[in-house]
Write a protein that holds these residues in place. Structure first.
Motif, mmCIF file in Angstrom:
data_model
loop_
_atom_site.group_PDB
_atom_site.id
_atom_site.type_symbol
_atom_site.label_atom_id
_atom_site.label_comp_id
_atom_site.label_asym_id
_atom_site.label_seq_id
_atom_site.Cartn_x
_atom_site.Cartn_y
_atom_site.Cartn_z
ATOM 1 N N ALA A 80 0.825 -1.211 0.000
ATOM 2 C CA ALA A 80 0.000 0.000 0.000
ATOM 3 C C ALA A 80 0.862 1.264 0.000
ATOM 4 O O ALA A 80 0.479 2.282 -0.563
ATOM 5 N N GLY A 81 2.003 1.197 0.609
ATOM 6 C CA GLY A 81 2.905 2.355 0.621
ATOM 7 C C GLY A 81 3.612 2.571 -0.698
ATOM 8 O O GLY A 81 3.899 3.712 -1.083
ATOM 9 N N MET A 82 3.905 1.506 -1.417
ATOM 10 C CA MET A 82 4.626 1.614 -2.691
ATOM 11 C C MET A 82 3.698 1.832 -3.886
ATOM 12 O O MET A 82 4.146 2.301 -4.930
ATOM 13 N N ALA A 83 2.436 1.502 -3.789
ATOM 14 C CA ALA A 83 1.510 1.582 -4.920
ATOM 15 C C ALA A 83 1.412 2.991 -5.517
ATOM 16 O O ALA A 83 1.472 3.138 -6.746
ATOM 17 N N PRO A 84 1.286 4.061 -4.721
ATOM 18 C CA PRO A 84 1.219 5.395 -5.334
ATOM 19 C C PRO A 84 2.485 5.763 -6.116
ATOM 20 O O PRO A 84 2.408 6.386 -7.173
ATOM 21 N N LEU A 85 3.626 5.348 -5.616
ATOM 22 C CA LEU A 85 4.879 5.625 -6.320
ATOM 23 C C LEU A 85 4.929 4.887 -7.652
ATOM 24 O O LEU A 85 5.325 5.460 -8.684
ATOM 25 N N VAL A 86 4.509 3.641 -7.678
ATOM 26 C CA VAL A 86 4.501 2.854 -8.913
ATOM 27 C C VAL A 86 3.529 3.461 -9.925
ATOM 28 O O VAL A 86 3.843 3.603 -11.115
#
Length: 114
Positions: A18-24
């Motif tokens: 959930a923390g990495m999804a916006p960056l991806v």
């Protein structure tokens, strides 16, 4: 690893995803924007070259040639295309659609035919 330590780490993978999804997602949007910009640059150069060729053959309306040579999302207004000389030069300014917010990209291409 004991049963107690496994229970304490439960859900940490979901939190990391959930923390990495916006960056991806943001990186994917940047790649799409870069691809659209590169396509717009090459298409704009071809359209301006065709308009300059038409102007050298006596066509007085380069805006029509430019708009016939580009896709619908790249059409330009009459104020964004002008003739210059010596020779038969055409300069046009195009807007690239925004995928990434707050990023306004305008490209200008020009060419001269003898």
């Amino acid at each position: 690893m004991t049963a107690r330590s496994r229970r304490e780490e439960r859900g940490s993978t979901a939190l990391e995803v959930a923390g990495m999804a916006p960056l991806v997602v943001f990186v994917i949007f940047l790649l799409i924007q870069a691809a659209m910009a590169l396509y717009a640059i090459t298409t704009a150069q071809t359209a301006v070259r065709q308009a300059a060729r038409a102007a050298s053959q006596g066509n007085p309306a380069p805006i029509l040639v430019v708009n016939q040579s580009v896709p619908g999302w790249m059409e330009v207004d009459a104020g964004d295309v002008d003739l210059f000389g010596p020779g038969h030069g055409v300069r046009a300014t195009f807007d690239v659609p925004d995928i990434v917010p707050f990023h306004n990209l305008r490209i200008t291409r020009q060419t001269v035919m003898p």
